[in-house]
Enzyme design. Structure first.
Site, PDB file in Angstrom:
ATOM      1  N   LYS A  22     -65.432 -30.111  37.455  1.00 16.04           N
ATOM      2  CA  LYS A  22     -64.789 -29.678  38.708  1.00 16.04           C
ATOM      3  C   LYS A  22     -63.298 -29.420  38.478  1.00 16.04           C
ATOM      4  O   LYS A  22     -62.781 -28.367  38.871  1.00 16.04           O
ATOM      5  CB  LYS A  22     -65.013 -30.796  39.743  1.00 16.04           C
ATOM      6  CG  LYS A  22     -64.563 -30.510  41.133  1.00 16.04           C
ATOM      7  CD  LYS A  22     -65.307 -31.411  42.091  1.00 16.04           C
ATOM      8  CE  LYS A  22     -64.691 -32.786  42.285  1.00 16.04           C
ATOM      9  NZ  LYS A  22     -63.421 -32.783  43.016  1.00 16.04           N
ATOM     10  N   SER A  23     -62.606 -30.345  37.856  1.00 16.60           N
ATOM     11  CA  SER A  23     -61.155 -30.192  37.656  1.00 16.60           C
ATOM     12  C   SER A  23     -60.861 -28.936  36.832  1.00 16.60           C
ATOM     13  O   SER A  23     -59.953 -28.164  37.143  1.00 16.60           O
ATOM     14  CB  SER A  23     -60.585 -31.402  36.923  1.00 16.60           C
ATOM     15  OG  SER A  23     -60.578 -32.521  37.769  1.00 16.60           O
ATOM     16  N   ARG A  27     -58.991 -25.090  37.902  1.00 14.45           N
ATOM     17  CA  ARG A  27     -57.822 -24.581  37.167  1.00 14.45           C
ATOM     18  C   ARG A  27     -58.108 -23.227  36.554  1.00 14.45           C
ATOM     19  O   ARG A  27     -57.269 -22.317  36.616  1.00 14.45           O
ATOM     20  CB  ARG A  27     -57.432 -25.596  36.084  1.00 14.45           C
ATOM     21  CG  ARG A  27     -56.737 -26.815  36.701  1.00 14.45           C
ATOM     22  CD  ARG A  27     -56.840 -28.009  35.788  1.00 14.45           C
ATOM     23  NE  ARG A  27     -56.057 -29.148  36.249  1.00 14.45           N
ATOM     24  CZ  ARG A  27     -56.443 -30.009  37.193  1.00 14.45           C
ATOM     25  NH1 ARG A  27     -57.608 -29.849  37.808  1.00 14.45           N
ATOM     26  NH2 ARG A  27     -55.672 -31.018  37.544  1.00 14.45           N
ATOM     27  N   GLY A 102     -59.063 -31.623  47.726  1.00 15.07           N
ATOM     28  CA  GLY A 102     -57.635 -31.868  47.534  1.00 15.07           C
ATOM     29  C   GLY A 102     -57.073 -31.016  46.406  1.00 15.07           C
ATOM     30  O   GLY A 102     -55.938 -30.536  46.471  1.00 15.07           O
ATOM     31  N   ARG A 130     -55.231 -36.521  54.439  1.00 15.97           N
ATOM     32  CA  ARG A 130     -54.674 -36.922  53.132  1.00 15.97           C
ATOM     33  C   ARG A 130     -53.189 -36.590  53.013  1.00 15.97           C
ATOM     34  O   ARG A 130     -52.717 -35.601  53.576  1.00 15.97           O
ATOM     35  CB  ARG A 130     -55.506 -36.290  52.006  1.00 15.97           C
ATOM     36  CG  ARG A 130     -56.921 -36.855  52.022  1.00 15.97           C
ATOM     37  CD  ARG A 130     -57.797 -36.254  50.974  1.00 15.97           C
ATOM     38  NE  ARG A 130     -57.387 -36.656  49.636  1.00 15.97           N
ATOM     39  CZ  ARG A 130     -57.998 -36.246  48.525  1.00 15.97           C
ATOM     40  NH1 ARG A 130     -59.051 -35.440  48.609  1.00 15.97           N
ATOM     41  NH2 ARG A 130     -57.575 -36.642  47.350  1.00 15.97           N
ATOM     42  N   SER A 173     -50.125 -38.325  39.392  1.00 14.32           N
ATOM     43  CA  SER A 173     -51.122 -37.446  40.007  1.00 14.32           C
ATOM     44  C   SER A 173     -51.195 -36.126  39.260  1.00 14.32           C
ATOM     45  O   SER A 173     -50.213 -35.390  39.162  1.00 14.32           O
ATOM     46  CB  SER A 173     -50.763 -37.178  41.472  1.00 14.32           C
ATOM     47  OG  SER A 173     -51.504 -36.065  41.953  1.00 14.32           O
ATOM     48  N   GLN A 175     -52.889 -33.631  40.268  1.00 17.21           N
ATOM     49  CA  GLN A 175     -52.830 -32.544  41.259  1.00 17.21           C
ATOM     50  C   GLN A 175     -51.385 -32.165  41.546  1.00 17.21           C
ATOM     51  O   GLN A 175     -51.046 -30.988  41.639  1.00 17.21           O
ATOM     52  CB  GLN A 175     -53.534 -32.972  42.542  1.00 17.21           C
ATOM     53  CG  GLN A 175     -55.036 -33.145  42.349  1.00 17.21           C
ATOM     54  CD  GLN A 175     -55.755 -33.546  43.612  1.00 17.21           C
ATOM     55  OE1 GLN A 175     -55.140 -33.762  44.655  1.00 17.21           O
ATOM     56  NE2 GLN A 175     -57.064 -33.643  43.540  1.00 17.21           N
ATOM     57  N   ASP A 321     -61.301 -41.694  39.292  1.00 15.95           N
ATOM     58  CA  ASP A 321     -62.504 -41.256  40.011  1.00 15.95           C
ATOM     59  C   ASP A 321     -63.734 -42.090  39.680  1.00 15.95           C
ATOM     60  O   ASP A 321     -64.768 -41.954  40.331  1.00 15.95           O
ATOM     61  CB  ASP A 321     -62.784 -39.775  39.711  1.00 15.95           C
ATOM     62  CG  ASP A 321     -61.731 -38.871  40.338  1.00 15.95           C
ATOM     63  OD1 ASP A 321     -61.006 -39.328  41.250  1.00 15.95           O
ATOM     64  OD2 ASP A 321     -61.626 -37.702  39.921  1.00 15.95           O
ATOM     65  N   LYS A 347     -58.026 -41.074  48.908  1.00 16.22           N
ATOM     66  CA  LYS A 347     -58.981 -40.104  48.347  1.00 16.22           C
ATOM     67  C   LYS A 347     -59.826 -39.521  49.473  1.00 16.22           C
ATOM     68  O   LYS A 347     -59.425 -39.545  50.625  1.00 16.22           O
ATOM     69  CB  LYS A 347     -59.819 -40.786  47.260  1.00 16.22           C
ATOM     70  CG  LYS A 347     -59.003 -41.197  46.035  1.00 16.22           C
ATOM     71  CD  LYS A 347     -58.454 -39.971  45.306  1.00 16.22           C
ATOM     72  CE  LYS A 347     -57.630 -40.343  44.096  1.00 16.22           C
ATOM     73  NZ  LYS A 347     -56.957 -39.175  43.500  1.00 16.22           N
TER      74      LYS A 347
HETATM   75  C1  S3P Z   1     -57.880 -34.323  40.150  1.00 16.31           C
HETATM   76  C2  S3P Z   1     -56.970 -35.327  40.030  1.00 16.31           C
HETATM   77  C3  S3P Z   1     -57.143 -36.667  40.622  1.00 16.31           C
HETATM   78  C4  S3P Z   1     -58.605 -36.921  40.951  1.00 16.31           C
HETATM   79  C5  S3P Z   1     -59.238 -35.777  41.673  1.00 16.31           C
HETATM   80  C6  S3P Z   1     -59.176 -34.516  40.826  1.00 16.31           C
HETATM   81  C7  S3P Z   1     -57.564 -33.013  39.561  1.00 16.31           C
HETATM   82  O1  S3P Z   1     -56.393 -36.746  41.810  1.00 16.31           O
HETATM   83  O2  S3P Z   1     -58.719 -38.103  41.716  1.00 16.31           O
HETATM   84  O3  S3P Z   1     -60.593 -36.067  41.941  1.00 16.31           O
HETATM   85  O4  S3P Z   1     -58.459 -32.160  39.414  1.00 16.31           O
HETATM   86  O5  S3P Z   1     -56.391 -32.803  39.232  1.00 16.31           O
HETATM   87  P1  S3P Z   1     -54.812 -37.106  41.757  1.00 16.31           P
HETATM   88  O6  S3P Z   1     -54.199 -36.144  40.855  1.00 16.31           O
HETATM   89  O7  S3P Z   1     -54.284 -36.963  43.140  1.00 16.31           O
HETATM   90  O8  S3P Z   1     -54.763 -38.519  41.273  1.00 16.31           O
END
Ligand code: S3P
Length: 435
Positions: A22-23, A27, A102, A130, A173, A175, A321, A347
């Site tokens: 997913k991450s 991107r 998020g 959030r 973080s 993100q 996670d 979260k």
């Molecule tokens: C993620 C970063 C994490 C994670 C989220 C996905 C990402 O959050 O908990 O499920 O894809 O960059 P944070 O960066 O806010 O910790």
């Protein structure tokens, strides 16, 4: 699928293809949209979150094809994206909807901040609760105007010509780091993000693949704005955070033996494997390769004990996670003490409160602290009911906990697994051995 009944099992066995990360999918899609030319992404993550990213990009004038049916003989879906180049997104006709995601909202905000129009980005009830101060502050410092009532979505983003900044996020973080780096692509001069604790580094690994030069020093990343991104052909590895549920089930149940195929093994994500090993699991990595800067391979997991674990603040970013599923492991006769994890309260749900509620509903013993929790699993759980509380990772963690209970358990609102892992309960059924 409003609720699902999970029956106790003796062990799990099998070989499981793991859906795309997913991450990484978020991107690759966003960077492909900012690149020149057509990118092809194979193995794009199937869940609702990554679909939200594609839908937002389409609303910003990006041509997206797919994901269609999986590639023949695999479960890998292909997405093609015709990038519009840096600064080339179009003003959207309506508010952008990031759904439950998020990552979509925060990373896309970084790009919107550098475009000469005002846009609004929002999401579902969970996302609208959030905290967004963490991106509002740096993007405002760079020159955009970003506002939201009580610093929560919907966010109105008035883009501008941005200036590079040096920024240290207050909370570790990925993100936030990524939002600032993406904004930095649109800025004059250099943008540097310094991290006090390492978080997942997929953005830093992906940017060079799209042709961006960046400098990584211990704890910081610097890039120069105005660079052109070039389209790329990329294969997304399986999501270790999804694989973690099966790895944990195998670690929890004596006699289990599970192989998880073609999973991302980026060192910033493999914390869960280290902790399962500390609990006693046997873990072997097979056929490990590296592609586009991301390590990947298959993982074989066998039960080997369930020792007590203590997770402290320094461990949390590498395991953020997976804390719910590690709590599920503890309910199978182990013990888990977690501190320094206050971020879990921000979260998809308040993951400390909702995790404690759900595990107690299944008959578990959980103490809740402000910044963590304690699970004692010495007595076998009775089974019962747990509410997913709108949180995909909790629905799946409760299912893994329920495998070890005396009686069947009901997971309410379990359809939320579709956010990251459609088909989760079918896979679960396929590996369970009850004899
Ligand atoms: C993620 C970063 C994490 C994670 C989220 C996905 C990402 O959050 O908990 O499920 O894809 O960059 P944070 O960066 O806010 O910790």
């Amino acid at each position: 699928m409003p609720s699902v009944v999970v029956h106790p099992v003796t062990r799990v066995r099998g070989r499981i293809p793991i859906p795309g990360d997913k991450s990484i999918s978020h991107r690759y899609a966003l960077l492909a949209a900012l690149a020149g030319g057509r990118s092809t992404l194979t193995g794009y993550a199937p869940g609702a979150d990554c679909a939200s990213t594609l839908r937002c990009l389409q609303a910003l004038g990006v041509r997206v094809e797919g994901p269609g049916a999986p590639e023949r003989g695999t479960d890998r879906r292909i997405v093609t994206i015709d990038g519009r180049g840096i600064g080339g997104l179009k003003s959207p006709p309506a508010p952008l909807d990031a759904g439950n995601s998020g990552t979509t909202l925060r990373l896309l905000s970084g790009a919107l901040a550098g475009h000469p129009f005002t846009s609004v980005i929002t999401g579902d009830g969970s996302l609208r609760r959030r905290p967004m101060r963490r991106i509002i502050e740096p993007l405002t410092r760079m020159g955009a105007r970003v506002t939201g009532e009580q610093d929560r979505p919907p966010l109105a983003i008035a883009g501008a010509q941005l200036e590079g900044i040096h920024f240290t996020p207050a909370v570790p973080s990925a993100q936030v780091k990524s939002a600032v780096l993406v904004a930095g692509l649109h800025a004059n001069g250099d943008t540097t993000v310094r991290e006090t604790a390492a978080t997942r580094d997929h953005t830093e690994r992906a940017l060079p693949v799209f042709g961006v030069e960046l400098r990584r020093a211990a704890g910081s990343i610097t890039l120069r704005g105005g660079q052109r991104l070039q389209a790329a052909e990329l294969a997304v590895p399986g999501d270790l955070s999804s694989a973690a549920f099966w790895a944990t089930a195998a670690a929890a149940l004596p006699g289990s033996d599970i192989t998880l195929d073609d999973v991302g093994l980026n060192p910033s994500r493999t914390g869960i494997l280290t902790w399962l090993e500390r609990a006693g699991a046997g873990i072997d990595l097979l056929r490990v390769t590296e592609d586009a800067g991301e390590r990947r391979g298959s993982i074989r997991v066998r039960h080997g004990g369930n020792a007590g674990l203590a997770v402290g603040p320094a461990d949390v970013p590498g395991l953020i996670d997976e804390l719910p599923v590690l709590a599920a492991l503890a309910t199978h006769g182990g013990e888990l003490h977690v501190t320094g994890a206050g971020e879990l309260r921000h979260k998809e749900s308040d993951r400390i409160a909702a995790l404690a509620d759900g595990l107690r509903g299944l008959g578990g013993y959980v103490a809740e602290m402000e910044d963590g929790f304690h699970v004692v699993g010495r007595r076998r759980m009775q089974g019962g009911e747990a509410d997913a509380a709108g949180d995909h990772r909790l629905a799946m963690a409760f299912a893994i906990a329920a495998l070890g209970a005396r009686q069947p358990s009901r997971i309410r609102n379990a359809e939320v697994v579709d956010v990251s892992y459609p088909g989760f309960f079918d896979v679960l059924e396929s590996i369970c051995i009850r004899a």
